[in-house]
Design a protein around this motif. Structure first.
Motif, PDB file in Angstrom:
ATOM      1  N   GLY A   1       0.801  -1.212   0.000  1.00  0.00           N
ATOM      2  CA  GLY A   1       0.000   0.000   0.000  1.00  0.00           C
ATOM      3  C   GLY A   1       0.835   1.263   0.000  1.00  0.00           C
ATOM      4  N   VAL A   2       0.175   2.387  -0.184  1.00  0.00           N
ATOM      5  CA  VAL A   2       0.855   3.685  -0.182  1.00  0.00           C
ATOM      6  C   VAL A   2       1.519   3.943   1.162  1.00  0.00           C
ATOM      7  CG1 VAL A   2       0.493   6.183  -0.321  1.00  0.00           C
ATOM      8  CG2 VAL A   2      -0.644   4.672  -1.948  1.00  0.00           C
ATOM      9  N   GLU A   3       0.818   3.611   2.259  1.00  0.00           N
ATOM     10  CA  GLU A   3       1.379   3.835   3.587  1.00  0.00           C
ATOM     11  C   GLU A   3       2.616   2.971   3.814  1.00  0.00           C
ATOM     12  OE1 GLU A   3      -0.163   6.192   6.068  1.00  0.00           O
ATOM     13  OE2 GLU A   3      -0.574   6.733   3.995  1.00  0.00           O
ATOM     14  N   ASP A   4       2.624   1.769   3.280  1.00  0.00           N
ATOM     15  CA  ASP A   4       3.793   0.890   3.398  1.00  0.00           C
ATOM     16  C   ASP A   4       4.984   1.501   2.661  1.00  0.00           C
ATOM     17  OD1 ASP A   4       2.304  -1.179   4.767  1.00  0.00           O
ATOM     18  OD2 ASP A   4       1.408  -1.649   2.829  1.00  0.00           O
ATOM     19  N   HIS A   5       4.731   2.027   1.468  1.00  0.00           N
ATOM     20  CA  HIS A   5       5.807   2.654   0.692  1.00  0.00           C
ATOM     21  C   HIS A   5       6.318   3.905   1.397  1.00  0.00           C
ATOM     22  CE1 HIS A   5       7.807   4.916  -2.552  1.00  0.00           C
ATOM     23  NE2 HIS A   5       7.999   3.732  -3.127  1.00  0.00           N
ATOM     24  N   ASN A   6       5.404   4.680   1.974  1.00  0.00           N
ATOM     25  CA  ASN A   6       5.828   5.890   2.683  1.00  0.00           C
ATOM     26  C   ASN A   6       6.676   5.551   3.906  1.00  0.00           C
ATOM     27  OD1 ASN A   6       4.503   7.505   0.846  1.00  0.00           O
ATOM     28  ND2 ASN A   6       2.683   7.806   2.119  1.00  0.00           N
TER      29      ASN A   6
ATOM     30  N   ASP B   1      28.784   9.342   3.288  1.00  0.00           N
ATOM     31  CA  ASP B   1      28.474   9.053   1.896  1.00  0.00           C
ATOM     32  C   ASP B   1      29.711   9.136   1.019  1.00  0.00           C
ATOM     33  OD1 ASP B   1      28.367  11.788   2.640  1.00  0.00           O
ATOM     34  OD2 ASP B   1      27.384  12.310   0.758  1.00  0.00           O
ATOM     35  N   GLY B   2      30.817   9.644   1.561  1.00  0.00           N
ATOM     36  CA  GLY B   2      32.079   9.620   0.833  1.00  0.00           C
ATOM     37  C   GLY B   2      32.738   8.258   0.855  1.00  0.00           C
ATOM     38  N   SER B   3      32.298   7.391   1.767  1.00  0.00           N
ATOM     39  CA  SER B   3      32.864   6.050   1.880  1.00  0.00           C
ATOM     40  C   SER B   3      31.914   4.954   1.434  1.00  0.00           C
ATOM     41  CB  SER B   3      33.275   5.776   3.343  1.00  0.00           C
ATOM     42  OG  SER B   3      34.397   6.533   3.703  1.00  0.00           O
ATOM     43  N   PHE B   4      30.597   5.229   1.513  1.00  0.00           N
ATOM     44  CA  PHE B   4      29.615   4.199   1.177  1.00  0.00           C
ATOM     45  C   PHE B   4      28.497   4.770   0.316  1.00  0.00           C
ATOM     46  CE2 PHE B   4      31.520   2.761   5.152  1.00  0.00           C
ATOM     47  CZ  PHE B   4      31.907   1.477   4.796  1.00  0.00           C
ATOM     48  N   GLY B   5      28.048   3.946  -0.630  1.00  0.00           N
ATOM     49  CA  GLY B   5      26.871   4.261  -1.418  1.00  0.00           C
ATOM     50  C   GLY B   5      25.745   3.333  -1.033  1.00  0.00           C
ATOM     51  N   LEU B   6      24.515   3.800  -1.211  1.00  0.00           N
ATOM     52  CA  LEU B   6      23.336   3.009  -0.867  1.00  0.00           C
ATOM     53  C   LEU B   6      22.441   2.836  -2.083  1.00  0.00           C
ATOM     54  CD1 LEU B   6      22.343   4.754   2.511  1.00  0.00           C
ATOM     55  CD2 LEU B   6      23.899   2.819   2.179  1.00  0.00           C
ATOM     56  N   VAL B   7      21.782   1.688  -2.164  1.00  0.00           N
ATOM     57  CA  VAL B   7      20.775   1.434  -3.184  1.00  0.00           C
ATOM     58  C   VAL B   7      19.559   0.840  -2.466  1.00  0.00           C
ATOM     59  CG1 VAL B   7      20.207   0.265  -5.345  1.00  0.00           C
ATOM     60  CG2 VAL B   7      22.570   0.965  -4.894  1.00  0.00           C
ATOM     61  N   HIS B   8      18.408   1.498  -2.622  1.00  0.00           N
ATOM     62  CA  HIS B   8      17.215   1.114  -1.869  1.00  0.00           C
ATOM     63  C   HIS B   8      16.226   0.328  -2.739  1.00  0.00           C
ATOM     64  CE1 HIS B   8      18.746   3.617   1.253  1.00  0.00           C
ATOM     65  NE2 HIS B   8      18.525   4.746   0.611  1.00  0.00           N
ATOM     66  N   PHE B   9      15.561  -0.659  -2.104  1.00  0.00           N
ATOM     67  CA  PHE B   9      14.619  -1.538  -2.794  1.00  0.00           C
ATOM     68  C   PHE B   9      13.344  -1.714  -1.965  1.00  0.00           C
ATOM     69  CE2 PHE B   9      18.937  -2.786  -3.881  1.00  0.00           C
ATOM     70  CZ  PHE B   9      18.904  -2.943  -5.258  1.00  0.00           C
ATOM     71  N   HIS B  10      12.222  -1.913  -2.669  1.00  0.00           N
ATOM     72  CA  HIS B  10      10.940  -2.166  -1.999  1.00  0.00           C
ATOM     73  C   HIS B  10      10.006  -2.839  -2.998  1.00  0.00           C
ATOM     74  CE1 HIS B  10       6.932  -1.232  -0.232  1.00  0.00           C
ATOM     75  NE2 HIS B  10       7.578  -1.399   0.897  1.00  0.00           N
ATOM     76  N   PRO B  11       9.061  -3.669  -2.533  1.00  0.00           N
ATOM     77  CA  PRO B  11       8.188  -4.395  -3.466  1.00  0.00           C
ATOM     78  C   PRO B  11       7.360  -3.512  -4.395  1.00  0.00           C
ATOM     79  CG  PRO B  11       8.075  -5.386  -1.280  1.00  0.00           C
ATOM     80  CD  PRO B  11       8.879  -4.136  -1.143  1.00  0.00           C
TER      81      PRO B  11
END
Length: 445
Positions: free
Chosen positions: A289-294, A313-323
């Motif tokens: 749902g929208v609330e889950d994504h938020n 952030d100068g040492s690590f990068g992030l990549v985010h995932f969600h259904p």
């Protein structure tokens, strides 16, 4: 357990000088004084760390004109008052940003588990007072930001303040008691955690990586779900194993604590032993749902916020995932967001710069939105990457001026990668992409 007499508190005065943020240290939480309530027990944490990054001196000492002797006396008196009040004084043997954050969020997570109001004083002898002030000040600002706090309700209970306005290297962490409504909400969230099986969760994530990251070459330098940074040897990067880490917690503080312990783990291992980490957080934003994504968006923004606060952030990068990942619901909509895809409105200009003018004109907004599927994993996950790998993969001339076509020109990178992925997702179509995702989801149920 390390005991200390509050009469020696003058020894705990930290300077406001710059310290190395990501270099060898170890993190140990110990009790400096015996806590009155037994519920204040905090787990011990140990990390061996390597590498280097500098911590900026982010704030001036508000008590700079006070002599060390006066500071010591005042700090001693304040610690004694806390001791008399029954507040546990927790000594943290850390001198780096990552161990500081691991200690803070672990302490907050454990205090937040209690329904009753709690207090703990975290004493950090080797952390500059400026860093403690920066954390406390930013947390205070965070609590005023309704956009985030609507989806981080557990943080409303917390107050964080420097002891004596920074007279010594200590932070007082306090929580208010949960209301009956909050108790019911917390119990409901907690009950969900038993639904997440570690083995099935990681199996589902590995399937997604095999299918999208490897099979569709969403990342050209990942050739399997087990090894990353392949093909970058000529650029000075050694391939290494991907570490899979898991937390079933539905709580933002626990998620932050696990994330920072992953950072500490990466700092303690060379690339060839641990190239990157895939952190599974199925309890964060669980659902479609929208609330889950938020909720997902708020928690991962919190992660990035505190990594960036001290320039991690100068040492690590992030990549985010969600259904149900949707870049069109990520703040800010029209500017880059750390760990996320480029704004949807940038995709046509990216395609043009990538040499695909015809596709930029012909593809519909619905076609372009299918690019979200490269981030639609079976549950919330964060890929933690070493920036040495990210920079090597991007190359020295990866940042370009992107003409957005409305009079704006913005710096952008990854043009070739995002062009290829956008076209590939569009060519597959929604039905095939969704069917594959549902197959991954089935693996964890």
């Amino acid at each position: 357990m390390r005991l200390i007499d509050t009469n020696t508190a003058t020894l705990l005065l930290a300077t406001t000088s710059v310290v190395s943020a990501f270099s060898p240290s170890r993190l140990v939480l110990t009790t400096l004084t015996k806590p009155s309530p037994p519920s204040h027990v905090i787990h011990h944490i140990n990390h061996r760390l390597t590498s280097a990054l500098r911590l900026s001196d982010v704030s001036e000492d508000p008590l700079a004109d006070m002599s060390d002797e006066r500071k010591g006396a005042l700090f001693q008196a304040l610690l004694r008052d806390l001791q008399i009040e029954g507040v546990p004084l927790l000594g943290c043997d850390a001198n780096q940003v990552h161990t500081l954050n691991a200690a803070l969020w672990t302490t907050m997570a454990e205090l937040g588990d209690q329904d009753d109001g709690q207090k703990a004083c975290l004493v950090l002898e080797d952390i500059p007072i400026s860093a403690l002030l920066a954390f406390a000040e930013d947390f205070t600002v965070l609590k005023t930001q309704k956009r985030l706090m609507d989806y981080l309700p557990e943080l409303n209970r917390f107050s964080i303040s420097p002891v004596g306005k920074g007279v010594g290297p200590a932070l007082l962490i306090e929580t208010t008691a949960r209301t009956d409504e909050e108790k019911a909400a917390a119990a409901a969230q907690k009950s969900m955690e038993g639904n997440f099986d570690k083995g099935k969760t990681i199996t589902a994530l590995r399937s997604f990586i095999d299918r999208v990251v490897v099979g569709m070459e969403a990342c050209p330098y990942t050739k399997s779900a087990d090894i990353s940074a392949v093909g970058l040897e000529s650029r000075g990067v050694t391939p290494g194993p991907v570490g899979y880490r898991f937390s079933s917690s539905t709580d933002a503080c626990h998620a932050m604590a696990v994330f920072w312990n992953c950072i500490c783990e990466l700092m303690g291992e060379p690339d060839q032993n641990l190239s990157s980490i895939m952190l599974s957080l199925p309890g964060i934003g669980s659902g479609s749902g929208v609330e889950d994504h938020n909720r997902f968006a708020a928690v991962v923004e919190l992660v990035g916020r505190y990594l960036c606060l001290f320039r991690g952030d100068g040492s690590f990068g992030l990549v985010h995932f969600h259904p149900v990942y949707d870049r069109g619901m990520i703040h800010p909509l029209e500017m880059p967001a750390y760990g996320h895809l480029p704004p949807m409105s940038w995709l046509r200009p990216i395609l043009r710069m990538g040499g695909h003018e015809e596709e930029a004109q012909q593809l519909s907004d619905v076609d372009l939105a299918l690019s979200n599927y490269q981030r639609r994993s079976p549950h919330t996950a964060i890929n933690i990457l070493r920036m040495s790998q990210v920079n090597a993969a991007a190359g020295p001339k990866s940042v370009v001026d992107l003409d957005l076509g409305d009079g704006r020109v913005e710096k952008a990178s990854g043009i070739t990668l995002y062009t290829r992925n956008t076209l590939k997702m569009a060519s597959m179509g929604k039905e095939a992409l969704q069917s594959n995702l549902e197959a991954d989801l089935a693996l964890q149920n």
